[in-house]
Design an enzyme around this catalytic site. Structure first.
Site, PDB file in Angstrom:
ATOM      1  N   THR A 147      -8.526   3.236   5.548  1.00 24.95           N
ATOM      2  CA  THR A 147      -7.407   4.070   5.996  1.00 24.95           C
ATOM      3  C   THR A 147      -7.413   5.433   5.344  1.00 24.95           C
ATOM      4  O   THR A 147      -6.949   6.414   5.929  1.00 24.95           O
ATOM      5  CB  THR A 147      -6.079   3.345   5.683  1.00 24.95           C
ATOM      6  N   TYR A 190      -3.249   3.144  13.849  1.00 24.25           N
ATOM      7  CA  TYR A 190      -4.225   4.229  13.731  1.00 24.25           C
ATOM      8  C   TYR A 190      -5.601   3.598  13.674  1.00 24.25           C
ATOM      9  O   TYR A 190      -5.732   2.374  13.616  1.00 24.25           O
ATOM     10  CB  TYR A 190      -3.973   5.047  12.446  1.00 24.25           C
ATOM     11  N   THR A 250      -8.384  -0.836   2.111  1.00 24.66           N
ATOM     12  CA  THR A 250      -7.622  -1.584   1.108  1.00 24.66           C
ATOM     13  C   THR A 250      -7.714  -3.104   1.286  1.00 24.66           C
ATOM     14  O   THR A 250      -7.375  -3.837   0.366  1.00 24.66           O
ATOM     15  CB  THR A 250      -6.146  -1.157   1.126  1.00 24.66           C
ATOM     16  N   ASP A 251      -8.166  -3.560   2.462  1.00 28.76           N
ATOM     17  CA  ASP A 251      -8.137  -5.013   2.708  1.00 28.76           C
ATOM     18  C   ASP A 251      -9.031  -5.793   1.750  1.00 28.76           C
ATOM     19  O   ASP A 251      -8.664  -6.887   1.306  1.00 28.76           O
ATOM     20  CB  ASP A 251      -8.530  -5.321   4.156  1.00 28.76           C
ATOM     21  N   LYS A 291      -4.138  -6.663  -3.341  1.00 27.30           N
ATOM     22  CA  LYS A 291      -3.241  -6.091  -2.328  1.00 27.30           C
ATOM     23  C   LYS A 291      -2.138  -7.114  -2.048  1.00 27.30           C
ATOM     24  O   LYS A 291      -2.412  -8.221  -1.583  1.00 27.30           O
ATOM     25  CB  LYS A 291      -4.043  -5.788  -1.055  1.00 27.30           C
ATOM     26  N   GLU A 343      -3.455 -31.609 -11.733  1.00 21.05           N
ATOM     27  CA  GLU A 343      -3.406 -31.928 -10.288  1.00 21.05           C
ATOM     28  C   GLU A 343      -4.586 -32.795  -9.838  1.00 21.05           C
ATOM     29  O   GLU A 343      -4.421 -33.697  -9.051  1.00 21.05           O
ATOM     30  CB  GLU A 343      -3.365 -30.669  -9.409  1.00 21.05           C
TER      31      GLU A 343
HETATM   32  N1  LIG Z   1      -5.004   0.443   4.364  1.00 19.54           N
HETATM   33  C1  LIG Z   1      -6.255   0.169   4.712  1.00 19.54           C
HETATM   34  O1  LIG Z   1      -7.198   0.742   4.193  1.00 19.54           O
HETATM   35  C2  LIG Z   1      -6.471  -0.901   5.731  1.00 19.54           C
HETATM   36  C3  LIG Z   1      -7.428  -0.481   6.819  1.00 19.54           C
HETATM   37  C4  LIG Z   1      -8.549  -1.450   7.100  1.00 19.54           C
HETATM   38  N2  LIG Z   1      -8.078  -2.724   7.519  1.00 19.54           N
HETATM   39  C5  LIG Z   1      -9.484  -1.533   5.897  1.00 19.54           C
HETATM   40  O2  LIG Z   1      -9.332  -2.311   5.022  1.00 19.54           O
HETATM   41  O3  LIG Z   1     -10.385  -0.735   5.867  1.00 19.54           O
END
Ligand SMILES: NC(=O)CC[C@H](N)C(=O)O
Length: 344
Positions: free
Chosen positions: A27, A41, A107-108, A180, A301
């Site tokens: 992103t 986007y 970010t994923d 995240k 467990e």
């Molecule tokens: N906020 C993000 O970067 C998510 C965008 C995309 N799903 C990725 O991880 O590249």
């Protein structure tokens, strides 16, 4: 007068640290149709040179140059992407004219790449991952400041030796711990044990150090790794069956991360299949998918000693996959693997 000011600015340029930005997509390189599109986007659209040109203030903290390593959304990262990126980082940190590395990333799976590099890069030079939660085209886009902070952090000598870092939302988190936690909001990245520091107006403020082995103190070295084994993750939940575990093993998984409920608990109908898979040589690693961070202990467990299973301790399932993948390049011994899970 003009000549003097040119010389002054040239020497200022030369005296600054050299930071290389390795761009991979996400992103932070995303673009949407309208300024109101904070969530709708396309990721991985803007090339690295344009990202750098968009933050002219970077030139005040470092001599910056960019390389476009990939241009992808991070959910599509594979083990091959990790190897390619890791080897490029390793080559760059060996160069005397490189003082720090910034990696722009979706970010994923940013937390996975950060942990991978934390395990396999033999350098104390700052390596800082950064992403954004909103594309640059959106109102209150967070990428510009995150990128500025990441470059400033990577340029600073005080960031050396702290392992791979993640700079998001003014925080400096350990690449080992950070995850995240929410898929909207700019404060999406948190460590269960807190950030290592903050970055404010381009200056790092440190509060704690990572206790786990990383980078220069790691026994793993990307330069000695040519391929990564398949490790899968299967999710624990009510009414669960053993289907996913068996399918992963059939695909050749060398280890299966059990993304367990609670304390990595395993539903009774699944236990026989996991014992059988372990008998066939597949490692079973119990982790937890609880939201605020798991804490799985041996023989709580489930009788791990009896079944020869492993526990991921506080690593979430996706980070446990990374550590298992790296560790299996060095050993297949369950005692050794468990030692590694305690130490890293
Ligand atoms: N906020 C993000 O970067 C998510 C965008 C995309 N799903 C990725 O991880 O590249």
């Amino acid at each position: 007068m003009l000549v003097v000011s040119c010389i002054t600015s040239l020497s200022a340029f030369a005296a600054q640290p050299n930071v290389v930005i390795l761009a991979t997509g996400g992103t932070i390189a995303g673009a949407g149709a309208e300024a109101t599109n904070s969530a709708t986007y396309q990721a991985a659209k803007v090339p690295v040179d344009k990202l750098i040109a968009g933050v002219p203030e970077l030139a005040k903290v470092a001599n910056v140059r960019g390389e476009q390593v990939f241009q992808i959304a991070s959910e599509s990262f594979t083990n091959e992407h990790l190897l390619t990126l890791g080897k490029r980082v390793s080559a760059l940190v060996k160069q005397s004219d490189v003082d720090g590395i910034v990696i722009t990333h979706g970010t994923d799976t940013l937390e996975e790449t950060a942990y991978f590099l934390n395990l396999v890069i033999k350098s104390d030079k700052p390596i800082v991952l950064v992403g954004s939660m909103r594309p640059g085209t959106a109102m209150s886009a967070d990428g510009m400041l995150n990128l500025y902070n990441a470059v400033a952090a990577a340029a600073a000598t005080d960031a050396r030796g702290k392992g791979v870092l993640v700079a998001m939302n003014d925080e400096l988190n350990s690449g080992r711990d950070v995850s995240k936690m929410i898929n909207i909001q700019t404060g999406a990245f948190k460590s269960p044990w807190g950030p290592l520091g903050m970055i404010v107006e381009g200056k790092n403020y440190w509060f704690r150090l990572p206790a786990k082995r990383h980078t220069v103190n790691s026994e793993f070295d990307i330069d000695k790794i040519s391929s990564l084994p398949l490790v899968g993750v299967a999710y624990g939940h009510g009414n669960v069956a053993d289907t996913a575990y068996k399918a992963l093993a059939a695909k050749g998984a060398k280890a299966i991360i059990h993304a367990g409920t609670g304390n990595g608990s395993v539903a009774a109908p699944v236990v026989p299949a996991l014992r059988e898979l372990r008998g066939q040589g597949v490692h079973i690693i119990r982790s937890s998918h609880v939201n605020a961070g798991g804490f799985v202990l041996r023989n709580a467990e489930q009788p791990d000693d009896k079944y020869d299973w492993l526990v991921a301790h506080d690593l979430n399932p996706q980070k446990a996959r990374i550590l298992a993948t790296v560790a299996l390049t060095a050993t297949n011994d369950s005692k050794e693997l468990q030692r590694i899970f305690w130490e890293y």
